[in-house]
Design an enzyme around this catalytic site. Structure first.
Site, PDB file in Angstrom:
ATOM      1  N   TYR A   1       0.840  -1.214   0.000  1.00  0.00           N
ATOM      2  CA  TYR A   1       0.000   0.000   0.000  1.00  0.00           C
ATOM      3  C   TYR A   1       0.878   1.268   0.000  1.00  0.00           C
ATOM      4  O   TYR A   1       0.504   2.306  -0.543  1.00  0.00           O
ATOM      5  CB  TYR A   1      -0.955  -0.031   1.198  1.00  0.00           C
ATOM      6  CG  TYR A   1      -2.167   0.861   1.019  1.00  0.00           C
ATOM      7  CD1 TYR A   1      -3.095   0.624   0.010  1.00  0.00           C
ATOM      8  CD2 TYR A   1      -2.384   1.946   1.862  1.00  0.00           C
ATOM      9  CE1 TYR A   1      -4.209   1.441  -0.157  1.00  0.00           C
ATOM     10  CE2 TYR A   1      -3.494   2.769   1.707  1.00  0.00           C
ATOM     11  CZ  TYR A   1      -4.400   2.505   0.701  1.00  0.00           C
ATOM     12  OH  TYR A   1      -5.490   3.320   0.543  1.00  0.00           O
TER      13      TYR A   1
ATOM     14  N   LYS B   1      -2.908   8.696   2.523  1.00  0.00           N
ATOM     15  CA  LYS B   1      -4.128   8.596   3.348  1.00  0.00           C
ATOM     16  C   LYS B   1      -3.896   9.206   4.733  1.00  0.00           C
ATOM     17  O   LYS B   1      -4.812   9.787   5.327  1.00  0.00           O
ATOM     18  CB  LYS B   1      -4.570   7.139   3.482  1.00  0.00           C
ATOM     19  CG  LYS B   1      -5.115   6.523   2.198  1.00  0.00           C
ATOM     20  CD  LYS B   1      -6.338   7.246   1.683  1.00  0.00           C
ATOM     21  CE  LYS B   1      -7.064   6.475   0.598  1.00  0.00           C
ATOM     22  NZ  LYS B   1      -8.066   7.306  -0.099  1.00  0.00           N
TER      23      LYS B   1
HETATM   24  P1  NAD Z   1     -12.673   3.375  -7.835  1.00  0.00           P
HETATM   25  O1  NAD Z   1     -11.569   3.029  -8.804  1.00  0.00           O
HETATM   26  O2  NAD Z   1     -14.018   2.864  -8.134  1.00  0.00           O
HETATM   27  O3  NAD Z   1     -12.756   4.948  -7.638  1.00  0.00           O
HETATM   28  C1  NAD Z   1     -11.629   5.793  -7.688  1.00  0.00           C
HETATM   29  C2  NAD Z   1     -12.063   7.023  -8.440  1.00  0.00           C
HETATM   30  O4  NAD Z   1     -11.027   8.027  -8.399  1.00  0.00           O
HETATM   31  C3  NAD Z   1     -12.344   6.749  -9.920  1.00  0.00           C
HETATM   32  O5  NAD Z   1     -13.664   7.121 -10.243  1.00  0.00           O
HETATM   33  C4  NAD Z   1     -11.371   7.658 -10.639  1.00  0.00           C
HETATM   34  O6  NAD Z   1     -11.879   8.196 -11.851  1.00  0.00           O
HETATM   35  C5  NAD Z   1     -11.167   8.754  -9.593  1.00  0.00           C
HETATM   36  N1  NAD Z   1      -9.989   9.572  -9.873  1.00  0.00           N
HETATM   37  C6  NAD Z   1      -8.689   9.202  -9.939  1.00  0.00           C
HETATM   38  N2  NAD Z   1      -7.936  10.273 -10.305  1.00  0.00           N
HETATM   39  C7  NAD Z   1      -8.785  11.331 -10.461  1.00  0.00           C
HETATM   40  C8  NAD Z   1      -8.622  12.686 -10.848  1.00  0.00           C
HETATM   41  N3  NAD Z   1      -7.427  13.185 -11.174  1.00  0.00           N
HETATM   42  N4  NAD Z   1      -9.718  13.496 -10.891  1.00  0.00           N
HETATM   43  C9  NAD Z   1     -10.945  13.008 -10.583  1.00  0.00           C
HETATM   44  N5  NAD Z   1     -11.165  11.720 -10.218  1.00  0.00           N
HETATM   45  C10 NAD Z   1     -10.087  10.895 -10.171  1.00  0.00           C
HETATM   46  O7  NAD Z   1     -12.137   2.842  -6.432  1.00  0.00           O
HETATM   47  P2  NAD Z   1     -12.715   2.982  -4.943  1.00  0.00           P
HETATM   48  O8  NAD Z   1     -12.076   1.866  -4.196  1.00  0.00           O
HETATM   49  O9  NAD Z   1     -14.181   3.106  -4.955  1.00  0.00           O
HETATM   50  O10 NAD Z   1     -12.030   4.324  -4.443  1.00  0.00           O
HETATM   51  C11 NAD Z   1     -12.762   5.393  -3.876  1.00  0.00           C
HETATM   52  C12 NAD Z   1     -12.072   5.872  -2.610  1.00  0.00           C
HETATM   53  O11 NAD Z   1     -12.224   4.885  -1.598  1.00  0.00           O
HETATM   54  C13 NAD Z   1     -10.569   6.109  -2.753  1.00  0.00           C
HETATM   55  O12 NAD Z   1     -10.208   7.240  -2.004  1.00  0.00           O
HETATM   56  C14 NAD Z   1      -9.998   4.857  -2.132  1.00  0.00           C
HETATM   57  O13 NAD Z   1      -8.669   5.041  -1.671  1.00  0.00           O
HETATM   58  C15 NAD Z   1     -10.971   4.688  -0.995  1.00  0.00           C
HETATM   59  N6  NAD Z   1     -10.969   3.387  -0.314  1.00  0.00           N
HETATM   60  C16 NAD Z   1     -11.101   2.238  -1.033  1.00  0.00           C
HETATM   61  C17 NAD Z   1     -11.096   1.035  -0.369  1.00  0.00           C
HETATM   62  C18 NAD Z   1     -11.221  -0.253  -1.127  1.00  0.00           C
HETATM   63  O14 NAD Z   1     -10.889  -1.297  -0.585  1.00  0.00           O
HETATM   64  N7  NAD Z   1     -11.708  -0.240  -2.352  1.00  0.00           N
HETATM   65  C19 NAD Z   1     -10.979   0.973   1.030  1.00  0.00           C
HETATM   66  C20 NAD Z   1     -10.856   2.163   1.736  1.00  0.00           C
HETATM   67  C21 NAD Z   1     -10.857   3.376   1.047  1.00  0.00           C
END
Ligand code: NAD
Length: 257
Positions: A159, A166
């Site tokens: 990570y 984060k």
């Molecule tokens: P996801 O890939 O579905 O979403 C990530 C989004 O970020 C995408 O829609 C992408 O287009 C957008 N993005 C990236 N660069 C960008 C930019 N320059 N401008 C605008 N948008 C941009 O994945 P996710 O897992 O749903 O991620 C959403 C959030 O949740 C993130 O912050 C991720 O770190 C966090 N998160 C995810 C998890 C997990 O296990 N999936 C756990 C905890 C937190």
């Protein structure tokens, strides 16, 4: 017309970060709507716009917003204000780090990759909060919710740079909560359990990460999009007016181990 019931009835929100139906942003939008709220979506670029159209969203419901660019944020927020007037809050579910930052040793991290992760995954929250305030886009008692992960506080395999981003994001939540609180807005983060989304598949050994996270839950079942979305709806609602600057774990107890 019959008024929709729910804890978000009559409220409008911007949801940033839907890539597909597995996106946490999508889970949040679904529960906002289930609670009577109205949603406008932002997408990163043309490629993502096509994906949103495929999900059945209409062009009037969305705006383009690349959070790497202040000009793009400005233009997007002007459009949101034009279409919706003030909003009652926003969901920031956006993150990115180059693939080589998400495998092996943190000693492989490059200055450029590190700064990209900080820019897109952490600074962007400050950038959108700032633009929303400057444009008077936020209604009184607005609520901002972002998404974080336990890799901010533990050294989770692969990570790496994203964990550091984060940690900065979580700190930004506290500073923003202090300063936006003066105008009545709140800022909180959900620390979600690992779930298989597009972003997660970019992490080296993500299958192991997902399995390890599942095995550390209290009941052996990973948290669902709906559970994260429900907490998001609560944080956006007036039921949580006492909470600001907090990191809420929605991970089925992974953080207990
Ligand atoms: P996801 O890939 O579905 O979403 C990530 C989004 O970020 C995408 O829609 C992408 O287009 C957008 N993005 C990236 N660069 C960008 C930019 N320059 N401008 C605008 N948008 C941009 O994945 P996710 O897992 O749903 O991620 C959403 C959030 O949740 C993130 O912050 C991720 O770190 C966090 N998160 C995810 C998890 C997990 O296990 N999936 C756990 C905890 C937190």
């Amino acid at each position: 017309m019959k008024k929709m019931a729910g804890i978000l009835a009559g409220k409008k929100f911007l949801v940033m970060g839907v890539a597909n139906k597995r996106s946490i942003a999508w889970g949040c939008a679904e529960q906002i709507k289930a609670q009577g709220g109205e949603v406008v979506y932002s997408y990163q670029n043309d490629r993502l716009e096509k994906r949103l159209l495929k999900l059945g969203l209409a062009e009037e419901e969305m705006v383009e917003c690349d959070v790497a660019s202040d000009e793009s944020i400005d233009a997007a927020f002007d459009q949101v204000k034009e279409k919706f007037g003030q909003i009652d809050g926003l969901v920031h579910a956006v993150a990115f780090a180059p693939k080589n930052e998400l495998e092996g040793s943190i000693l492989n991290s490059s200055r450029e990759g590190y700064l990209t992760a900080q820019n897109i995954s952490s600074y962007s929250l400050i950038a959108v909060a700032k633009a929303a305030q400057e444009k008077e886009l936020l209604a009184p008692k607005a609520s901002i919710v972002t998404l974080t992960f336990i890799g901010s506080e533990r050294a989770i395999s692969n990570y790496n740079t994203m964990g550091i981003a984060k940690a900065a994001l979580e700190s930004s939540v506290r500073y923003l909560a202090r300063d936006l609180g003066k105008t009545g807005s709140r800022v909180n983060a959900i620390s979600a359990g690992a779930m298989k989304t597009l972003a997660v598949t970019g992490i080296g050994g993500h299958k192991d990460l997902l399995e390890q996270s599942r095995s550390l839950t209290v009941d052996g079942v990973n948290v669902s999009l709906e559970e994260v979305g429900n907490c998001c709806a609560f944080l956006l609602s007036d039921l949580s007016t006492g909470l600001t600057g907090d990191i809420i774990y929605v991970d089925k107890g992974v953080h207990l181990s």
